[in-house]
Scaffold this motif. Structure first.
Motif, PDB file in Angstrom:
ATOM      1  N   ALA A 188       9.582  15.066 -47.089  1.00 17.55           N
ATOM      2  CA  ALA A 188       9.785  16.097 -48.114  1.00 17.55           C
ATOM      3  C   ALA A 188       9.529  17.484 -47.547  1.00 17.55           C
ATOM      4  CB  ALA A 188       8.861  15.829 -49.310  1.00 17.55           C
ATOM      5  N   ILE A 189       8.505  17.603 -46.712  1.00 22.33           N
ATOM      6  CA  ILE A 189       8.180  18.896 -46.109  1.00 22.33           C
ATOM      7  C   ILE A 189       9.310  19.364 -45.207  1.00 22.33           C
ATOM      8  CG2 ILE A 189       6.646  20.033 -44.447  1.00 22.33           C
ATOM      9  CD1 ILE A 189       4.361  18.327 -45.663  1.00 22.33           C
ATOM     10  N   ARG A 190       9.870  18.443 -44.410  1.00 25.62           N
ATOM     11  CA  ARG A 190      10.979  18.822 -43.521  1.00 25.62           C
ATOM     12  C   ARG A 190      12.188  19.315 -44.307  1.00 25.62           C
ATOM     13  NH1 ARG A 190       9.265  14.267 -40.543  1.00 25.62           N
ATOM     14  NH2 ARG A 190      10.845  12.970 -41.558  1.00 25.62           N
ATOM     15  N   LEU A 191      12.538  18.623 -45.409  1.00 27.98           N
ATOM     16  CA  LEU A 191      13.680  19.054 -46.205  1.00 27.98           C
ATOM     17  C   LEU A 191      13.396  20.391 -46.880  1.00 27.98           C
ATOM     18  CD1 LEU A 191      16.466  18.646 -47.409  1.00 27.98           C
ATOM     19  CD2 LEU A 191      15.440  17.197 -49.188  1.00 27.98           C
ATOM     20  N   ALA A 192      12.195  20.548 -47.433  1.00 27.65           N
ATOM     21  CA  ALA A 192      11.846  21.818 -48.076  1.00 27.65           C
ATOM     22  C   ALA A 192      11.894  22.963 -47.064  1.00 27.65           C
ATOM     23  CB  ALA A 192      10.453  21.728 -48.706  1.00 27.65           C
ATOM     24  N   GLU A 193      11.471  22.701 -45.834  1.00 24.64           N
ATOM     25  CA  GLU A 193      11.532  23.743 -44.808  1.00 24.64           C
ATOM     26  C   GLU A 193      12.969  24.094 -44.444  1.00 24.64           C
ATOM     27  OE1 GLU A 193       9.094  22.140 -41.699  1.00 24.64           O
ATOM     28  OE2 GLU A 193       7.269  23.081 -42.483  1.00 24.64           O
ATOM     29  N   GLN A 194      13.866  23.103 -44.480  1.00 29.34           N
ATOM     30  CA  GLN A 194      15.281  23.394 -44.236  1.00 29.34           C
ATOM     31  C   GLN A 194      15.854  24.284 -45.334  1.00 29.34           C
ATOM     32  OE1 GLN A 194      17.489  19.742 -43.677  1.00 29.34           O
ATOM     33  NE2 GLN A 194      15.994  18.942 -42.216  1.00 29.34           N
ATOM     34  N   ILE A 195      15.473  23.994 -46.589  1.00 29.23           N
ATOM     35  CA  ILE A 195      15.922  24.820 -47.712  1.00 29.23           C
ATOM     36  C   ILE A 195      15.378  26.235 -47.559  1.00 29.23           C
ATOM     37  CG2 ILE A 195      15.864  25.115 -50.224  1.00 29.23           C
ATOM     38  CD1 ILE A 195      15.375  22.040 -50.384  1.00 29.23           C
ATOM     39  N   GLU A 196      14.093  26.332 -47.258  1.00 27.93           N
ATOM     40  CA  GLU A 196      13.455  27.644 -47.110  1.00 27.93           C
ATOM     41  C   GLU A 196      14.115  28.448 -46.001  1.00 27.93           C
ATOM     42  OE1 GLU A 196      10.626  30.491 -45.312  1.00 27.93           O
ATOM     43  OE2 GLU A 196      11.334  28.617 -44.425  1.00 27.93           O
ATOM     44  N   LEU A 197      14.420  27.778 -44.886  1.00 29.08           N
ATOM     45  CA  LEU A 197      15.049  28.469 -43.768  1.00 29.08           C
ATOM     46  C   LEU A 197      16.443  28.964 -44.149  1.00 29.08           C
ATOM     47  CD1 LEU A 197      14.982  29.338 -40.805  1.00 29.08           C
ATOM     48  CD2 LEU A 197      15.868  27.073 -40.201  1.00 29.08           C
ATOM     49  N   PHE A 198      17.205  28.133 -44.849  1.00 25.87           N
ATOM     50  CA  PHE A 198      18.550  28.550 -45.273  1.00 25.87           C
ATOM     51  C   PHE A 198      18.461  29.756 -46.207  1.00 25.87           C
ATOM     52  CE2 PHE A 198      22.117  28.473 -48.240  1.00 25.87           C
ATOM     53  CZ  PHE A 198      23.193  28.468 -47.364  1.00 25.87           C
ATOM     54  N   ILE A 199      17.533  29.714 -47.140  1.00 24.92           N
ATOM     55  CA  ILE A 199      17.372  30.844 -48.060  1.00 24.92           C
ATOM     56  C   ILE A 199      16.972  32.094 -47.289  1.00 24.92           C
ATOM     57  CG2 ILE A 199      15.897  31.759 -49.908  1.00 24.92           C
ATOM     58  CD1 ILE A 199      15.900  28.931 -51.117  1.00 24.92           C
ATOM     59  N   ARG A 200      16.042  31.953 -46.365  1.00 24.16           N
ATOM     60  CA  ARG A 200      15.562  33.104 -45.613  1.00 24.16           C
ATOM     61  C   ARG A 200      16.681  33.744 -44.783  1.00 24.16           C
ATOM     62  NH1 ARG A 200      12.261  32.945 -41.183  1.00 24.16           N
ATOM     63  NH2 ARG A 200      12.011  30.688 -41.381  1.00 24.16           N
ATOM     64  N   GLN A 201      17.577  32.914 -44.259  1.00 25.46           N
ATOM     65  CA  GLN A 201      18.656  33.425 -43.424  1.00 25.46           C
ATOM     66  C   GLN A 201      19.843  33.958 -44.227  1.00 25.46           C
ATOM     67  OE1 GLN A 201      19.419  29.967 -40.958  1.00 25.46           O
ATOM     68  NE2 GLN A 201      17.978  30.648 -39.382  1.00 25.46           N
ATOM     69  N   ASN A 202      19.908  33.613 -45.521  1.00 23.64           N
ATOM     70  CA  ASN A 202      21.083  33.967 -46.328  1.00 23.64           C
ATOM     71  C   ASN A 202      20.737  34.613 -47.663  1.00 23.64           C
ATOM     72  OD1 ASN A 202      23.462  32.468 -44.780  1.00 23.64           O
ATOM     73  ND2 ASN A 202      21.723  31.053 -44.834  1.00 23.64           N
ATOM     74  N   TYR A 203      19.505  35.095 -47.819  1.00 23.12           N
ATOM     75  CA  TYR A 203      19.034  35.552 -49.127  1.00 23.12           C
ATOM     76  C   TYR A 203      19.856  36.697 -49.718  1.00 23.12           C
ATOM     77  CZ  TYR A 203      16.833  39.462 -46.671  1.00 23.12           C
ATOM     78  OH  TYR A 203      16.613  40.595 -45.927  1.00 23.12           O
ATOM     79  N   ALA A 204      20.499  37.490 -48.874  1.00 30.36           N
ATOM     80  CA  ALA A 204      21.289  38.618 -49.397  1.00 30.36           C
ATOM     81  C   ALA A 204      22.636  38.172 -49.946  1.00 30.36           C
ATOM     82  CB  ALA A 204      21.496  39.657 -48.304  1.00 30.36           C
ATOM     83  N   ASN A 205      23.002  36.920 -49.685  1.00 32.88           N
ATOM     84  CA  ASN A 205      24.274  36.389 -50.169  1.00 32.88           C
ATOM     85  C   ASN A 205      24.098  35.714 -51.526  1.00 32.88           C
ATOM     86  OD1 ASN A 205      25.428  37.201 -47.718  1.00 32.88           O
ATOM     87  ND2 ASN A 205      24.872  35.265 -46.735  1.00 32.88           N
ATOM     88  N   ASP A 206      25.204  35.262 -52.077  1.00 30.64           N
ATOM     89  CA  ASP A 206      25.177  34.595 -53.385  1.00 30.64           C
ATOM     90  C   ASP A 206      24.824  33.123 -53.179  1.00 30.64           C
ATOM     91  OD1 ASP A 206      25.417  34.041 -56.051  1.00 30.64           O
ATOM     92  OD2 ASP A 206      27.613  33.911 -56.028  1.00 30.64           O
ATOM     93  N   ILE A 207      23.550  32.767 -53.373  1.00 25.24           N
ATOM     94  CA  ILE A 207      23.091  31.391 -53.212  1.00 25.24           C
ATOM     95  C   ILE A 207      22.890  30.769 -54.589  1.00 25.24           C
ATOM     96  CG2 ILE A 207      21.271  29.895 -52.319  1.00 25.24           C
ATOM     97  CD1 ILE A 207      20.688  31.956 -50.202  1.00 25.24           C
ATOM     98  N   THR A 208      23.505  29.614 -54.797  1.00 25.89           N
ATOM     99  CA  THR A 208      23.359  28.875 -56.051  1.00 25.89           C
ATOM    100  C   THR A 208      22.912  27.450 -55.733  1.00 25.89           C
ATOM    101  OG1 THR A 208      25.642  28.085 -56.023  1.00 25.89           O
ATOM    102  CG2 THR A 208      25.228  30.232 -57.077  1.00 25.89           C
ATOM    103  N   ASN A 209      22.569  26.682 -56.774  1.00 27.29           N
ATOM    104  CA  ASN A 209      22.220  25.279 -56.563  1.00 27.29           C
ATOM    105  C   ASN A 209      23.384  24.501 -55.962  1.00 27.29           C
ATOM    106  OD1 ASN A 209      19.492  25.137 -57.435  1.00 27.29           O
ATOM    107  ND2 ASN A 209      20.165  25.291 -59.565  1.00 27.29           N
TER     108      ASN A 209
END
Length: 296
Positions: A188-209
């Motif tokens: 679970a930690i590894r997947l959550a870290e992947q999500i966090e990394l994607f958000i951190r790298q793309n936060y200025a874009n339009d991110i949805t579920n």
């Protein structure tokens, strides 16, 4: 192996103070002392060490470790029954920390501890993260190898040795942090870290579920579950949190207008950005800039 968890917030990362070896013959006991002032990681290399802290007792066996608290009463809980050798490392932190019963309690208190940490160490605009280390642990092979490097540097000059030992300590912390979680939590930690990394790298874009579902190949409900477990918030809540944190940097480091900053971090409407910022920080973006940034 059930154990309490020591939860540290960084930066700053807990730092190395000193290290050494100790030897106990049959009948010897660990020294009795109170409020040492630093964390004391004890790893048994040979034998068994009976030890107590504040009324709790352990028998640390070969390859196992225990972290004693800086404000605790430490003592030998019984004489050694066999010749015993230990390695000890003293370390300390300027940051916030707490001891929890288990990982779930750590994660439940994580956001509150991070916010307290930022105020205490003046990190209003910096990212902070958690380090989880079991109080009582079985060290992995990688962790034991990292431990050995502390003493491979004895031939170095003192100034160089201290730099290298600090680096070795940070590597050891990484292994101890990674090793503490059971397999289910680790996934679970590894997947959550992947999500966090994607958000951190793309936060200025339009991110949805839907975007996250496509990227991670998991249903949004499961993504929300693992993010709640590890970060205490859903992916969308984390996205807003991260955008607001990045906006703090821009408020303090640029003369840009509020409207430009809102757009740069991914908010479509300045009014929505200002509302979210004020709700989280208790003051408006302009007031935050006036309070913490030198007038330009």
């Amino acid at each position: 192996m059930n154990s309490a968890i020591l939860h540290f917030i960084s930066p700053p990362i807990p730092y190395f103070v000193d290290c050494g070896h100790a030897y106990y013959g049959v009948g010897d006991t660990h020294i009795d002392r109170n409020c040492l002032g630093v964390f004391d990681l004890i790893v048994v290399r040979k034998g068994v060490l009976p030890i107590g802290e504040n009324g709790n007792t352990w028998e640390i066996k070969e390859g196992e470790g225990l972290i004693l608290l800086p404000n605790g009463h430490h003592y030998g809980s019984a004489p050694c029954k066999t010749d015993t050798e230990i390695t000890w490392i003293h370390f300390q932190t300027f940051g916030s920390w707490q001891m929890c019963r288990d990982t779930n309690e750590c994660l439940g208190n994580q956001l509150e501890l991070i916010e307290a940490h930022k105020k205490a160490v003046f990190l209003n605009h910096a990212d902070a993260c958690s380090i989880f280390i079991s109080k009582y642990m079985k060290l992995s092979l990688k962790a034991m190898e990292a431990l050995d490097t502390f003493f491979q540097q004895d031939h170095e000059p003192q100034s160089l040795r201290n730099w290298k030992r600090q680096a070795s300590f940070q590597l050891l912390l990484q292994y101890l942090d990674r090793d503490h979680a059971p397999p289910a939590d680790a996934a679970a930690i590894r997947l959550a870290e992947q999500i966090e990394l994607f958000i951190r790298q793309n936060y200025a874009n339009d991110i949805t579920n839907s975007v996250l579902q496509e990227q991670m190949n998991y249903h949004p409900n499961y993504l929300a579950k693992v993010m709640m477990k590890v970060y205490g918030m859903t992916p969308m809540a984390y996205l807003q949190y991260y955008r607001l944190e990045q906006s703090k940097r821009l408020l303090l480091q640029t003369p840009w207008s509020i409207a430009r900053i809102a757009g740069e971090v991914g908010f479509r409407h300045t009014s929505h950005y200002s509302t979210c910022f004020s709700k989280k920080e208790g003051l408006s973006p302009l007031s935050f800039r006036s309070k913490f940034a030198k007038q330009r």
